[in-house]
Design a protein around this motif. Structure first.
Motif, PDB file in Angstrom:
ATOM      1  N   UNK A   1      -0.686  10.921   4.371  1.00 46.63           N
ATOM      2  CA  UNK A   1      -1.246  10.265   5.556  1.00 46.63           C
ATOM      3  C   UNK A   1      -2.481   9.456   5.126  1.00 46.63           C
ATOM      4  N   UNK A   2      -2.282   8.213   4.671  1.00 46.64           N
ATOM      5  CA  UNK A   2      -3.402   7.444   4.138  1.00 46.64           C
ATOM      6  C   UNK A   2      -4.274   6.745   5.180  1.00 46.64           C
TER       7      UNK A   2
ATOM      8  N   UNK B   1       0.818  -1.201   0.000  1.00 46.01           N
ATOM      9  CA  UNK B   1       0.000   0.000   0.000  1.00 46.01           C
ATOM     10  C   UNK B   1       0.859   1.263   0.000  1.00 46.01           C
ATOM     11  N   UNK B   2       1.970   1.238   0.736  1.00 45.93           N
ATOM     12  CA  UNK B   2       2.824   2.419   0.827  1.00 45.93           C
ATOM     13  C   UNK B   2       3.284   2.885  -0.545  1.00 45.93           C
ATOM     14  N   UNK B   3       3.732   1.945  -1.371  1.00 44.84           N
ATOM     15  CA  UNK B   3       4.234   2.334  -2.699  1.00 44.84           C
ATOM     16  C   UNK B   3       3.112   2.848  -3.587  1.00 44.84           C
ATOM     17  N   UNK B   4       1.936   2.280  -3.494  1.00 47.69           N
ATOM     18  CA  UNK B   4       0.834   2.770  -4.328  1.00 47.69           C
ATOM     19  C   UNK B   4       0.418   4.180  -3.895  1.00 47.69           C
ATOM     20  N   UNK B   5       0.450   4.464  -2.594  1.00 48.85           N
ATOM     21  CA  UNK B   5       0.147   5.824  -2.112  1.00 48.85           C
ATOM     22  C   UNK B   5       1.207   6.784  -2.620  1.00 48.85           C
ATOM     23  N   UNK B   6       2.472   6.393  -2.532  1.00 44.02           N
ATOM     24  CA  UNK B   6       3.563   7.243  -3.014  1.00 44.02           C
ATOM     25  C   UNK B   6       3.381   7.542  -4.506  1.00 44.02           C
ATOM     26  N   UNK B   7       3.005   6.542  -5.282  1.00 41.86           N
ATOM     27  CA  UNK B   7       2.796   6.734  -6.720  1.00 41.86           C
ATOM     28  C   UNK B   7       1.592   7.638  -6.994  1.00 41.86           C
ATOM     29  N   UNK B   8       0.525   7.483  -6.204  1.00 46.85           N
ATOM     30  CA  UNK B   8      -0.647   8.361  -6.361  1.00 46.85           C
ATOM     31  C   UNK B   8      -0.275   9.813  -6.079  1.00 46.85           C
ATOM     32  N   UNK B   9       0.505  10.034  -5.033  1.00 44.91           N
ATOM     33  CA  UNK B   9       0.920  11.400  -4.684  1.00 44.91           C
ATOM     34  C   UNK B   9       1.866  11.950  -5.755  1.00 44.91           C
ATOM     35  N   UNK B  10       2.766  11.124  -6.222  1.00 48.99           N
ATOM     36  CA  UNK B  10       3.696  11.562  -7.280  1.00 48.99           C
ATOM     37  C   UNK B  10       2.925  11.931  -8.554  1.00 48.99           C
ATOM     38  N   UNK B  11       1.953  11.123  -8.915  1.00 47.96           N
ATOM     39  CA  UNK B  11       1.133  11.393 -10.103  1.00 47.96           C
ATOM     40  C   UNK B  11       0.367  12.706  -9.922  1.00 47.96           C
ATOM     41  N   UNK B  12      -0.214  12.916  -8.734  1.00 49.00           N
ATOM     42  CA  UNK B  12      -0.917  14.171  -8.436  1.00 49.00           C
ATOM     43  C   UNK B  12       0.045  15.357  -8.524  1.00 49.00           C
ATOM     44  N   UNK B  13       1.221  15.227  -7.946  1.00 50.52           N
ATOM     45  CA  UNK B  13       2.211  16.300  -7.996  1.00 50.52           C
ATOM     46  C   UNK B  13       2.578  16.625  -9.440  1.00 50.52           C
ATOM     47  N   UNK B  14       2.877  15.614 -10.216  1.00 50.57           N
ATOM     48  CA  UNK B  14       3.321  15.832 -11.596  1.00 50.57           C
ATOM     49  C   UNK B  14       2.192  16.290 -12.518  1.00 50.57           C
ATOM     50  N   UNK B  15       1.010  15.693 -12.389  1.00 47.07           N
ATOM     51  CA  UNK B  15      -0.080  15.999 -13.323  1.00 47.07           C
ATOM     52  C   UNK B  15      -0.899  17.212 -12.926  1.00 47.07           C
ATOM     53  N   UNK B  16      -1.186  17.355 -11.645  1.00 47.37           N
ATOM     54  CA  UNK B  16      -2.056  18.437 -11.194  1.00 47.37           C
ATOM     55  C   UNK B  16      -1.235  19.651 -10.765  1.00 47.37           C
ATOM     56  N   UNK B  17      -0.416  19.484  -9.751  1.00 44.96           N
ATOM     57  CA  UNK B  17       0.318  20.632  -9.194  1.00 44.96           C
ATOM     58  C   UNK B  17       1.278  21.235 -10.221  1.00 44.96           C
ATOM     59  N   UNK B  18       2.080  20.375 -10.849  1.00 48.58           N
ATOM     60  CA  UNK B  18       3.047  20.864 -11.839  1.00 48.58           C
ATOM     61  C   UNK B  18       2.412  20.938 -13.227  1.00 48.58           C
ATOM     62  N   UNK B  19       1.675  19.896 -13.616  1.00 47.11           N
ATOM     63  CA  UNK B  19       1.081  19.844 -14.956  1.00 47.11           C
ATOM     64  C   UNK B  19       0.125  20.995 -15.231  1.00 47.11           C
ATOM     65  N   UNK B  20      -0.701  21.337 -14.244  1.00 45.82           N
ATOM     66  CA  UNK B  20      -1.604  22.478 -14.397  1.00 45.82           C
ATOM     67  C   UNK B  20      -0.965  23.782 -13.925  1.00 45.82           C
ATOM     68  N   UNK B  21       0.266  23.689 -13.445  1.00 47.43           N
ATOM     69  CA  UNK B  21       1.013  24.837 -12.940  1.00 47.43           C
ATOM     70  C   UNK B  21       0.267  25.560 -11.809  1.00 47.43           C
ATOM     71  N   UNK B  22      -0.380  24.759 -10.930  1.00 46.68           N
ATOM     72  CA  UNK B  22      -1.076  25.355  -9.789  1.00 46.68           C
ATOM     73  C   UNK B  22      -0.095  25.988  -8.818  1.00 46.68           C
TER      74      UNK B  22
END
Length: 181
Positions: A74-75, A1-22
């Motif tokens: 914090x999952x 579970x830890x790695x899947x949470x890390x990947x979900x957060x990384x995807x959010x960071x890359x796609x939403x925070x950085x990808x949308x330039x929020x």
């Protein structure tokens, strides 16, 4: 579970925070591999405070050219936004007790994030909507440095809301799949 949470957060960071330039300041430290994503195993407040204390101390002890910022996912707890929001007061008290105010600040992200005086479905809330509760530890000096080189930082929130309001429902589902299960 830890790695899947890390990947979900990384995807959010890359796609939403950085990808949308929020956050216009997130791309550089991510590109330079100066962002750490830590997945908490805490299941109670005392354990989470211990982990938070450890990560703050580690961030301060590590040179900025090795680690600039930390995202603590914090999952296993604080899934209710009100509980998460209440815990932010405890986290801020930890900063004060540790003498870290002015050095570190905590930015907050949650799947059910809701700004004061907003409705639960307001688009503005999406700017802080993450796949799991997250405490973002930010070095104050890094933030100060970034703001000095950015024109009109006060316009970032309104620009972000306008950007999110232009997204179609399908695009929102792509960026925020955890909201549309």
């Amino acid at each position: 579970m830890t790695e899947s949470v890390r990947q979900d957060v990384k995807r959010w960071l890359e796609n939403v925070v950085i990808g949308l330039n929020l956050c216009p300041f997130a791309a550089r430290p991510h590109r330079m591999r100066l962002v750490d994503i830590v997945v908490s195993t805490a299941t109670d407040e005392e354990q989470l405070l211990t982990e938070l204390h450890h990560e703050i101390a580690r961030l301060i002890a590590t040179p900025v050219d090795e680690l600039e910022t930390t995202l603590i996912a914090v999952p296993n707890m604080l899934l209710c936004f009100q509980q998460y929001n209440d815990f932010l007061d405890i986290a801020d008290a930890l900063l004060e007790q540790g003498g870290w105010q002015g050095e570190i600040q905590i930015a907050s992200f949650h799947p059910d994030y809701q700004f004061v005086d907003s409705e639960p479905d307001d688009t503005s809330n999406l700017t802080n909507c993450s796949p799991v509760p997250i405490f973002h530890l930010i070095r104050e000096q890094s933030l100060t440095d970034a703001l000095m080189n950015y024109a009109d930082p006060d316009k970032i929130p309104s620009r972000n809301i306008a950007k999110l309001e232009r997204l179609t429902l399908d695009e929102l589902k792509d960026y925020f799949p955890y909201l549309y299960k």
